[in-house]
Motif scaffolding. Structure first.
Motif, PDB file in Angstrom:
ATOM      1  N   PRO A  95      -3.053  94.226  11.966  1.00 40.52           N
ATOM      2  CA  PRO A  95      -3.110  92.800  12.331  1.00 40.52           C
ATOM      3  C   PRO A  95      -1.758  92.244  12.776  1.00 40.52           C
ATOM      4  N   SER A  96      -0.684  92.728  12.178  1.00 40.40           N
ATOM      5  CA  SER A  96       0.644  92.234  12.566  1.00 40.40           C
ATOM      6  C   SER A  96       0.988  92.659  13.983  1.00 40.40           C
ATOM      7  N   ILE A  97       0.545  93.846  14.381  1.00 40.29           N
ATOM      8  CA  ILE A  97       0.819  94.329  15.731  1.00 40.29           C
ATOM      9  C   ILE A  97       0.089  93.458  16.752  1.00 40.29           C
ATOM     10  N   GLU A  98      -1.167  93.152  16.480  1.00 39.46           N
ATOM     11  CA  GLU A  98      -1.911  92.262  17.364  1.00 39.46           C
ATOM     12  C   GLU A  98      -1.220  90.902  17.478  1.00 39.46           C
ATOM     13  N   LEU A  99      -0.748  90.379  16.362  1.00 35.01           N
ATOM     14  CA  LEU A  99      -0.123  89.064  16.360  1.00 35.01           C
ATOM     15  C   LEU A  99       1.171  89.030  17.164  1.00 35.01           C
ATOM     16  N   ILE A 100       2.039  90.017  16.956  1.00 35.90           N
ATOM     17  CA  ILE A 100       3.356  89.918  17.601  1.00 35.90           C
ATOM     18  C   ILE A 100       3.301  90.126  19.106  1.00 35.90           C
ATOM     19  N   PHE A 101       2.214  90.727  19.598  1.00 35.65           N
ATOM     20  CA  PHE A 101       2.092  90.910  21.044  1.00 35.65           C
ATOM     21  C   PHE A 101       1.148  89.902  21.697  1.00 35.65           C
ATOM     22  N   ALA A 102       0.598  88.981  20.913  1.00 35.21           N
ATOM     23  CA  ALA A 102      -0.406  88.048  21.442  1.00 35.21           C
ATOM     24  C   ALA A 102       0.154  87.160  22.551  1.00 35.21           C
ATOM     25  N   GLU A 103       1.426  86.808  22.470  1.00 37.11           N
ATOM     26  CA  GLU A 103       2.045  85.967  23.498  1.00 37.11           C
ATOM     27  C   GLU A 103       3.277  86.639  24.092  1.00 37.11           C
ATOM     28  N   GLY A 104       3.298  87.959  24.021  1.00 35.87           N
ATOM     29  CA  GLY A 104       4.372  88.697  24.685  1.00 35.87           C
ATOM     30  C   GLY A 104       5.494  89.070  23.741  1.00 35.87           C
ATOM     31  N   ASN A 105       6.287  90.004  24.193  1.00 39.62           N
ATOM     32  CA  ASN A 105       7.403  90.558  23.436  1.00 39.62           C
ATOM     33  C   ASN A 105       8.719  90.133  24.099  1.00 39.62           C
ATOM     34  N   PRO A 106       9.722  89.656  23.326  1.00 39.98           N
ATOM     35  CA  PRO A 106       9.848  89.676  21.869  1.00 39.98           C
ATOM     36  C   PRO A 106       9.535  88.356  21.162  1.00 39.98           C
ATOM     37  N   SER A 107       8.755  87.466  21.769  1.00 38.71           N
ATOM     38  CA  SER A 107       8.505  86.184  21.111  1.00 38.71           C
ATOM     39  C   SER A 107       7.835  86.378  19.757  1.00 38.71           C
ATOM     40  N   GLY A 108       6.883  87.325  19.682  1.00 42.63           N
ATOM     41  CA  GLY A 108       6.168  87.529  18.436  1.00 42.63           C
ATOM     42  C   GLY A 108       7.032  88.105  17.340  1.00 42.63           C
ATOM     43  N   ILE A 109       7.792  89.143  17.654  1.00 38.53           N
ATOM     44  CA  ILE A 109       8.623  89.768  16.630  1.00 38.53           C
ATOM     45  C   ILE A 109       9.738  88.828  16.195  1.00 38.53           C
ATOM     46  N   LYS A 110      10.240  88.015  17.105  1.00 30.86           N
ATOM     47  CA  LYS A 110      11.264  87.045  16.705  1.00 30.86           C
ATOM     48  C   LYS A 110      10.680  86.003  15.751  1.00 30.86           C
ATOM     49  N   SER A 111       9.439  85.596  15.984  1.00 35.03           N
ATOM     50  CA  SER A 111       8.799  84.670  15.058  1.00 35.03           C
ATOM     51  C   SER A 111       8.667  85.308  13.679  1.00 35.03           C
ATOM     52  N   LEU A 112       8.231  86.562  13.635  1.00 34.29           N
ATOM     53  CA  LEU A 112       8.063  87.245  12.349  1.00 34.29           C
ATOM     54  C   LEU A 112       9.398  87.354  11.611  1.00 34.29           C
ATOM     55  N   LEU A 113      10.444  87.739  12.335  1.00 31.25           N
ATOM     56  CA  LEU A 113      11.753  87.880  11.698  1.00 31.25           C
ATOM     57  C   LEU A 113      12.303  86.524  11.251  1.00 31.25           C
ATOM     58  N   ALA A 114      11.991  85.464  12.003  1.00 29.95           N
ATOM     59  CA  ALA A 114      12.415  84.125  11.600  1.00 29.95           C
ATOM     60  C   ALA A 114      11.692  83.704  10.323  1.00 29.95           C
ATOM     61  N   HIS A 115      10.402  84.028  10.225  1.00 30.74           N
ATOM     62  CA  HIS A 115       9.656  83.736   8.996  1.00 30.74           C
ATOM     63  C   HIS A 115      10.270  84.459   7.799  1.00 30.74           C
ATOM     64  N   LYS A 116      10.828  85.634   8.036  1.00 33.22           N
ATOM     65  CA  LYS A 116      11.460  86.393   6.953  1.00 33.22           C
ATOM     66  C   LYS A 116      12.878  85.902   6.656  1.00 33.22           C
ATOM     67  N   GLY A 117      13.359  84.932   7.437  1.00 32.65           N
ATOM     68  CA  GLY A 117      14.673  84.362   7.214  1.00 32.65           C
ATOM     69  C   GLY A 117      15.816  85.197   7.745  1.00 32.65           C
ATOM     70  N   MET A 118      15.518  86.113   8.662  1.00 31.34           N
ATOM     71  CA  MET A 118      16.542  87.029   9.136  1.00 31.34           C
ATOM     72  C   MET A 118      17.242  86.543  10.397  1.00 31.34           C
ATOM     73  N   ILE A 119      16.573  85.716  11.188  1.00 27.23           N
ATOM     74  CA  ILE A 119      17.146  85.218  12.438  1.00 27.23           C
ATOM     75  C   ILE A 119      16.709  83.775  12.660  1.00 27.23           C
ATOM     76  N   GLN A 120      17.368  83.115  13.608  1.00 25.73           N
ATOM     77  CA  GLN A 120      16.857  81.861  14.156  1.00 25.73           C
ATOM     78  C   GLN A 120      15.909  82.207  15.304  1.00 25.73           C
ATOM     79  N   ASN A 121      14.882  81.398  15.468  1.00 24.71           N
ATOM     80  CA  ASN A 121      13.832  81.733  16.439  1.00 24.71           C
ATOM     81  C   ASN A 121      14.145  81.138  17.813  1.00 24.71           C
ATOM     82  N   HIS A 122      15.017  81.823  18.551  1.00 23.37           N
ATOM     83  CA  HIS A 122      15.405  81.358  19.887  1.00 23.37           C
ATOM     84  C   HIS A 122      15.307  82.507  20.881  1.00 23.37           C
ATOM     85  N   LEU A 123      14.827  82.202  22.100  1.00 20.53           N
ATOM     86  CA  LEU A 123      14.780  83.157  23.204  1.00 20.53           C
ATOM     87  C   LEU A 123      15.397  82.506  24.426  1.00 20.53           C
TER      88      LEU A 123
END
Length: 291
Positions: free
Chosen positions: A241-269
Motif C-alpha cells: 500500500p505504501s508503494i501505491e501511495l508514494i507513486f500516486a502523484e509522481g516521484n519524488p512528491s510521494g516519498i518526500k511526503s512520507l519522509l516529512a511525516h516521519k520528521g526527517m525532512i521538510q516537504n519541499h520540491l
C-alpha cells in the motif's frame, strides 16, 4: 558486483523552505539508511531531482553524501542524458572519488532506435572510468530498451555490469533475466515487482520506498534473495500500500511526503514538481500510523 546485490536507495534531495539544499537532513537520511540495513546508495538520480539542480548544487549533494557515508556503503552516481557527447564529457570531467559505479539513464525525448541506444551506451561505457549500470525506464524516456539490446550490451561492452529495469513489465523482466549472462545484474527499478523479479533471478532493487521504510524493505529483498518466499511475501503485502501511495502523484512528491511525516525532512520540491495534495499526504500519514 556483489556490492550491488540487495537494496540500493535512490536518495532524494531535501530542500529548506527557501529551496536551498538541506545538507543536515540529507546527512541524517544517509545515516538512517545505513542504520536500517540498506546495501548501497544511489546519488543524483531522478528521485534526487537532479534535473533541477545546478552543477554547484550537484557537487554539494555528492560531497554531503560522501561525508555522511564515510566509506560505509558502496555508492552509485547518476550521470546520464540525451546528448551522448555531453554525457561522455561529463564522465571524463566529473569528480568520481568515493563512487563505485555509474547509473546512466537511456536517452529520453529523442526516441532513438535500439541501435542508437546501443551506440549511446557503447560511448558511455568507453568513457566511464567506473562500471556502468544502464537505467531502462520507458515511462520517462519514451523508448524501451529491449532484452535483446541489453543482452548485446552485456556480452559486448565489458564496462556495463547491469541494468536497472523499470519498464514495470514482469514478462520482459523474466525474458531479460533468462538471456543475459549469469554474472550480469538485473536490478528492479520498480518497487512493486521487486520481490517477484528477485525470486525470478534478479539481484535486488534500486528503490524509492526503500529510503522511507528501509528496515522492512531491505529485509524483504534479502529474504527474496534467500528464496524465503513466504516470509518475503508477508513483508511485500505489508509494504505494497505504501508503494501505491508514494507513486500516486509522481516521484519524488510521494516519498518526500512520507519522509516529512516521519520528521526527517521538510516537504519541499522544486518546480515543475510540486508537493503531494493534502488528501494524499493525509493518506500517507494514515498508512504510517497503521504501519
Amino acid at each position: 558486483m556483489e556490492a550491488f546485490v540487495g537494496t540500493g536507495v535512490a536518495l532524494i534531495t531535501p530542500f529548506k523552505e527557501d529551496l536551498s539544499i538541506d545538507m543536515d537532513a540529507l546527512a541524517n537520511l544517509v545515516n538512517d539508511q545505513i542504520t536500517n540495513g540498506i546495501e548501497y546508495l544511489v546519488v543524483l538520480g531522478t528521485t534526487g531531482e537532479s534535473a533541477s539542480l545546478n552543477p554547484e548544487e550537484k557537487e554539494l549533494v555528492k560531497e554531503t553524501v560522501k561525508k555522511a557515508n564515510n566509506g560505509r556503503l558502496p555508492m552509485v552516481l547518476g550521470i546520464g542524458g540525451n546528448n551522448t557527447a555531453a554525457v561522455v564529457e561529463e564522465l571524463k570531467s566529473a569528480r568520481l572519488e568515493g563512487f563505485d559505479a555509474i547509473l546512466s539513464v537511456s536517452p529520453y525525448y529523442n526516441k532513438p532506435t535500439q541501435e542508437g541506444i546501443f551506440r549511446h551506451f557503447k560511448a558511455v561505457a568507453e568513457a566511464s572510468p567506473l562500471p556502468v549500470i544502464v537505467y531502462n525506464v520507458p515511462g520517462r524516456t519514451a523508448s524501451n530498451i529491449l532484452p535483446e539490446t541489453i543482452n548485446r550490451m552485456a556480452r559486448e561492452l565489458d564496462n556495463i555490469i547491469g541494468v536497472k529495469e523499470a519498464a514495470g513489465d514482469m514478462v520482459q523482466a523474466m525474458k531479460l533475466i533468462s538471456v543475459v549472462p549469469e554474472d550480469f545484474m538485473v536490478i528492479s527499478g520498480d518497487d512493486m515487482i521487486t520481490l517477484p523479479m528477485t525470486l525470478a533471478g534478479g539481484k535486488g532493487v534500486i528503490s524509492v520506498i526503500g529510503q522511507g521504510l528501509p528496515k522492512e524493505f531491505s529485509e524483504m529483498v534479502r529474504l527474496g534473495l534467500q528464496a524465503e518466499v513466504s516470509e518475503a511475501y508477508k513483508l511485500h503485502y505489508r509494504l505494497a500500500p505504501s508503494i501505491e501511495l508514494i507513486f500516486a502523484e509522481g516521484n519524488p512528491s510521494g516519498i518526500k511526503s512520507l519522509l516529512a511525516h516521519k520528521g526527517m525532512i521538510q516537504n519541499h520540491l522544486r518546480l515543475p514538481l510540486v508537493e503531494a495534495s493534502e488528501a494524499l499526504q493525509d493518506r500517507i500519514g494514515d498508512f504510517l500510523k497503521r504501519f
